[in-house]
Every structure is written in structure tokens, then in C-alpha cells.
Design a protein around this motif. Structure first.
Motif, PDB file in Angstrom:
ATOM      1  N   THR A   1       1.330  -1.427  -0.071  1.00 24.71           N
ATOM      2  CA  THR A   1      -0.191  -0.376  -0.029  1.00 24.71           C
ATOM      3  C   THR A   1       0.931   1.271   0.378  1.00 24.71           C
ATOM      4  O   THR A   1       1.362   1.793   0.805  1.00 24.71           O
ATOM      5  N   PRO A   2       1.000   2.206  -1.513  1.00 20.95           N
ATOM      6  CA  PRO A   2       1.220   3.613  -1.490  1.00 20.95           C
ATOM      7  C   PRO A   2       1.228   4.120   0.007  1.00 20.95           C
ATOM      8  O   PRO A   2      -0.300   4.341  -0.091  1.00 20.95           O
ATOM      9  N   LEU A   3       1.757   5.080   0.638  1.00 23.97           N
ATOM     10  CA  LEU A   3       1.413   6.207   1.419  1.00 23.97           C
ATOM     11  C   LEU A   3       0.581   7.086   1.019  1.00 23.97           C
ATOM     12  O   LEU A   3      -0.852   7.694   0.517  1.00 23.97           O
ATOM     13  N   LEU A   4       0.791   7.156  -0.950  1.00 18.86           N
ATOM     14  CA  LEU A   4      -0.338   8.510  -1.856  1.00 18.86           C
ATOM     15  C   LEU A   4      -0.148   7.219  -3.186  1.00 18.86           C
ATOM     16  O   LEU A   4       0.906   7.075  -3.860  1.00 18.86           O
ATOM     17  N   GLU A   5      -0.761   7.324  -3.438  1.00 19.56           N
ATOM     18  CA  GLU A   5      -1.606   7.182  -5.116  1.00 19.56           C
ATOM     19  C   GLU A   5      -2.070   8.149  -6.048  1.00 19.56           C
ATOM     20  O   GLU A   5      -3.263   8.775  -5.363  1.00 19.56           O
ATOM     21  N   ILE A   6      -1.886   8.683  -6.856  1.00 17.90           N
ATOM     22  CA  ILE A   6      -2.514   9.077  -7.731  1.00 17.90           C
ATOM     23  C   ILE A   6      -2.897   8.402  -8.924  1.00 17.90           C
ATOM     24  O   ILE A   6      -2.152   8.246  -9.700  1.00 17.90           O
ATOM     25  N   CYS A   7      -3.917   8.462  -9.863  1.00 25.34           N
ATOM     26  CA  CYS A   7      -4.779   8.030  -9.892  1.00 25.34           C
ATOM     27  C   CYS A   7      -5.511   8.518 -11.021  1.00 25.34           C
ATOM     28  O   CYS A   7      -6.724   9.075 -11.460  1.00 25.34           O
ATOM     29  N   GLY A   8      -5.213   8.786 -12.712  1.00 31.50           N
ATOM     30  CA  GLY A   8      -5.336   9.357 -13.945  1.00 31.50           C
ATOM     31  C   GLY A   8      -5.833  10.929 -13.195  1.00 31.50           C
ATOM     32  O   GLY A   8      -6.748  10.941 -14.079  1.00 31.50           O
ATOM     33  N   LEU A   9      -5.108  11.290 -13.038  1.00 30.32           N
ATOM     34  CA  LEU A   9      -4.741  13.177 -12.700  1.00 30.32           C
ATOM     35  C   LEU A   9      -5.534  13.713 -13.566  1.00 30.32           C
ATOM     36  O   LEU A   9      -4.471  14.097 -13.965  1.00 30.32           O
ATOM     37  N   GLU A  10      -6.137  14.175 -13.598  1.00 33.33           N
ATOM     38  CA  GLU A  10      -6.273  15.630 -14.359  1.00 33.33           C
ATOM     39  C   GLU A  10      -7.341  17.261 -14.179  1.00 33.33           C
ATOM     40  O   GLU A  10      -7.610  16.855 -13.239  1.00 33.33           O
ATOM     41  N   LYS A  11      -6.538  17.880 -14.359  1.00 32.10           N
ATOM     42  CA  LYS A  11      -6.823  19.338 -13.684  1.00 32.10           C
ATOM     43  C   LYS A  11      -7.292  20.498 -14.959  1.00 32.10           C
ATOM     44  O   LYS A  11      -6.020  20.663 -15.684  1.00 32.10           O
ATOM     45  N   ARG A  12      -7.940  21.051 -15.096  1.00 29.53           N
ATOM     46  CA  ARG A  12      -7.770  22.231 -16.852  1.00 29.53           C
ATOM     47  C   ARG A  12      -8.437  23.136 -15.566  1.00 29.53           C
ATOM     48  O   ARG A  12      -8.876  23.433 -15.433  1.00 29.53           O
ATOM     49  N   PHE A  13      -8.406  24.050 -16.190  1.00 32.08           N
ATOM     50  CA  PHE A  13      -8.719  26.312 -15.899  1.00 32.08           C
ATOM     51  C   PHE A  13      -9.160  26.757 -17.036  1.00 32.08           C
ATOM     52  O   PHE A  13      -8.867  26.026 -18.383  1.00 32.08           O
ATOM     53  N   ASP A  14     -10.266  27.130 -16.836  1.00 37.35           N
ATOM     54  CA  ASP A  14     -11.556  27.050 -17.761  1.00 37.35           C
ATOM     55  C   ASP A  14     -10.940  28.829 -17.365  1.00 37.35           C
ATOM     56  O   ASP A  14     -10.432  29.829 -17.032  1.00 37.35           O
ATOM     57  N   LEU A  15     -10.579  29.156 -18.943  1.00 33.36           N
ATOM     58  CA  LEU A  15     -10.344  30.383 -19.716  1.00 33.36           C
ATOM     59  C   LEU A  15     -11.151  31.135 -20.387  1.00 33.36           C
ATOM     60  O   LEU A  15     -11.206  32.166 -20.955  1.00 33.36           O
ATOM     61  N   SER A  16     -12.704  30.401 -20.433  1.00 35.30           N
ATOM     62  CA  SER A  16     -14.121  30.996 -21.570  1.00 35.30           C
ATOM     63  C   SER A  16     -15.006  32.070 -20.634  1.00 35.30           C
ATOM     64  O   SER A  16     -16.010  32.909 -20.460  1.00 35.30           O
ATOM     65  N   GLY A  17     -14.229  32.301 -19.211  1.00 35.76           N
ATOM     66  CA  GLY A  17     -15.578  33.109 -18.715  1.00 35.76           C
ATOM     67  C   GLY A  17     -16.778  32.317 -18.429  1.00 35.76           C
ATOM     68  O   GLY A  17     -16.517  31.793 -18.094  1.00 35.76           O
ATOM     69  N   ASP A  18     -17.726  33.750 -17.763  1.00 36.41           N
ATOM     70  CA  ASP A  18     -19.133  32.915 -17.427  1.00 36.41           C
ATOM     71  C   ASP A  18     -19.563  32.462 -18.522  1.00 36.41           C
ATOM     72  O   ASP A  18     -19.595  32.279 -19.650  1.00 36.41           O
TER      73      ASP A  18
END
Length: 352
Positions: A19-36
């Protein structure tokens, strides 16, 4: 000149731990540039359509960190290293994927449910000039996390803990009444490290903790982090762009390019036999004193924008080994015989 101590075998580190202490699986992060919503509306072909744009900061990252090790994440500016760190710590919410800590999923927890993990996980930020509250004394800065996580402690116990942790990072405990601006950059970063250690964590995310410091004191702070790891049995996720630091500090190394992980390997293996073409180019740029060292690998083309990611392998536009499959299919991290993992079609097909 202060030298960097050689890393010792870390107590409790087991690369084959179930068992790893930390496991990251398929992590994605998107920042929206489109405004409201109204700003997203466009006329196209006589019709009203909705147009959205995103910065794809991290894309399908898979990483594991075992207890007691120091995993260094490296790559050029803008590759998503710090975004991974902040997402792991809950400062950013992931767009997709999962984060597991000690076997429990933590990325979807509420702030209240996440509070017990805050004590076990701490972060050291890059800029010591911005990470300390200028309105608080050092004593108040160090007392704050202790009082938050130990509300039952009396005043004497809190003060004793602050003095103990200040002494452990080489800061005179009698300086607690001073403010952050009265200290040098190196001293401020020591105070930031003391703040992270004040609640006795087991896991620390260090986001380029020495890059804002003078070269003359970088080794001192790095030695302090290594000593703390040995004494407190800490586990590190260490974000850096300094490959010389990685070579001395890291147990394993993860190389990132444009939000994806190209290669993960034990430190000695990576520096001795890099497999991914980007890793080879990155390591070839390290200044060496040898007369017979090979010429640095010069990559052609420009780094693509994370707003409009290329299809297939994100590195194919600059890779000298790219073939049609590289333009169509995203490579996956695959284990190698030397213990590394490489996401490269050329390596998989024995073309490299």
C-alpha cells in the motif's frame, strides 16, 4: 561553501510495499479560460454557439509514493509540476482522477473530513517572502497550526513545541517575537519548514523550496530537509527543476512534459540510463566538467500550448523518433526491466 550531504538509506522505505502512502490515479486538472456563460457565446455560421477554452495543466497523471521515500518531480516551467503538488494537497480540485492517501480516497472529501489529513500532510511553498504572514510574529505563525490541530494543548505545551521546532531548524527560539521581514530568505524558509514540521506530519510536499534562495544557502536548506527526513521518517513529494538537487535528494524521479509523466525511475537508474527521448535531452543539458562529454541534445520545434494539446504523444512534435503511431495514440507508462516506467512508443517497440 556548504556541501550537500549524501542521502542515507531512509528508515521504513520499502519499494515493494503493498500500500503506497500516496497514490495518484488518472489525475487531470483543467483551468477554464472562457469566462462566464455570456462571454462563451459566439456567432458561428449564422448560429449562436457556446465556445469554451481550457488550459490542460495536467493530463492523466499516475504516480505512487511509498513510505519513507523522496519522489522528485522534474520538468521545464509550465509542465504541471506545481499543479500536481497543489492538487495533492487539496488547494486545487482535480477535474478528473483520484488521489488516495494511505489507502483512503481524499480528493472528494469535504474540508471538515479532510482536516485529520491536514495534520499528516504539510506543504512548503516556493517563495519564503510570500508564504509568511507579515502581520504575525514567528511565534504566532508557528503556534497557529499547533493550536488548530491540538486544541486541547495548554499554553505551556504549545510554547515548548514552538521552541523545540525552531531549534530543530537552526532558528534561535528567542527570536519568536520577531516578524518575517526581519529575517533573510534562508531564515524565512527555515521558519516555513518549522511551520510544516510543527504538527509532526508524515508526508511533506515541497514545491521548489530552494529555488528562490541564494546558491550559497540552498545546500544548507536542502541538508535541513534531508536531516528532517532521517530524524522524523518523513516522505517527500519534492517539486524542482534543478537536476543537481534531484541527483542528491531523490529516491525516485518522475519526469513531466506538458502535463504528462514521461518516465519514472529510481534516481541512479534515471541518471545512468535515461530511456525517454525527452529525459535524454533534459539530462544532456546538465553542465559537466568532463572533456569527452557528449554534445547536448538539441530539440527542434516549440513546446505546444496546453490550451490546444497535440493528439497522441504530447512530445511527438519535437521527438526525433516519432512515427505515425506517436501522432495518433497516447503512450502509457509501461514497466521496464531496470525498474523504471516509460511512456514511449519507441521504447515499447525497441526502436530506442
Amino acid at each position: 561553501m556548504t556541501t550537500i550531504a549524501e542521502p542515507l538509506a531512509t528508515p521504513g522505505y520499502d519499494s515493494a510495499s503493498a500500500t503506497p502512502l500516496l497514490e495518484i490515479c488518472g489525475l487531470e486538472k483543467r483551468f477554464d479560460l472562457s469566462g462566464d456563460f455570456l462571454e462563451q457565446l459566439r456567432f458561428k455560421g449564422g448560429r449562436l454557439v457556446r465556445h469554451q477554452e481550457f488550459v490542460h495543466a495536467i493530463n492523466g497523471v499516475d504516480l505512487t509514493i511509498q513510505r519513507g521515500e523522496a519522489l522528485c518531480v522534474v520538468g521545464e516551467s509550465g509542465c504541471g509540476k506545481s499543479t500536481v503538488a497543489r492538487t495533492v494537497m487539496g488547494l486545487l480540485s482535480p477535474s478528473a482522477g483520484e488521489i488516495h492517501y494511505d489507502g483512503a480516497r481524499i480528493d472528494a472529501l469535504s474540508p471538515r473530513a479532510l482536516l485529520p489529513y491536514r495534520k499528516r500532510m504539510q506543504m512548503i511553498f516556493q517563495n519564503p517572502y510570500a508564504s509568511l504572514n507579515p502581520r504575525m510574529t514567528i511565534q504566532q505563525t508557528l503556534e497557529e497550526p499547533i493550536r488548530l490541530h491540538h486544541p486541547d494543548w495548554d499554553r505551556e505545551r504549545v510554547v515548548a513545541k514552538v521552541r523545540e521546532v525552531m531549534a530543530s531548524v537552526g532558528i534561535d527560539p528567542d527570536w519568536g517575537g520577531r516578524f518575517g521581514h526581519e529575517f533573510s530568505g534562508g531564515q524565512r524558509q527555515r521558519i516555513a519548514i518549522a511551520r510544516a514540521l510543527a504538527v509532526d506530519p508524515e508526508f511533506i510536499v515541497a514545491d521548489e523550496p530552494i529555488s528562490a534562495l541564494d546558491v550559497s544557502i540552498q545546500a544548507q536548506v536542502l541538508n535541513l530537509l534531508m536531516d528532517a527526513q532521517q530524524e522524523r521518517h518523513l516522505t517527500y513529494l519534492f517539486i524542482t527543476h534543478d537536476l543537481a538537487v534531484v541527483e542528491h535528494f531523490g529516491t525516485r524521479v518522475a519526469v513531466m512534459y506538458l502535463g504528462t509523466v514521461c518516465e519514472v525511475a529510481p534516481t541512479r537508474t534515471l541518471f545512468a540510463t535515461p530511456r525517454h527521448p525527452y529525459t535524454q535531452a533534459l539530462l544532456s543539458a546538465i553542465p559537466r566538467l568532463e572533456d569527452d562529454r557528449p554534445q547536448p541534445i538539441r530539440l527542434s520545434g516549440e513546446v505546444p500550448t496546453p490550451v490546444d494539446l497535440p493528439s497522441g504523444c504530447v512530445f511527438h512534435g519535437r521527438c526525433p523518433y516519432a512515427e505515425p503511431r506517436c501522432r495518433r495514440e497516447v503512450p502509457k507508462l509501461r514497466p521496464q526491466a531496470d525498474g523504471s516506467q516509460v511512456a514511449c512508443h519507441a521504447v515499447e517497440e525497441d526502436r530506442l
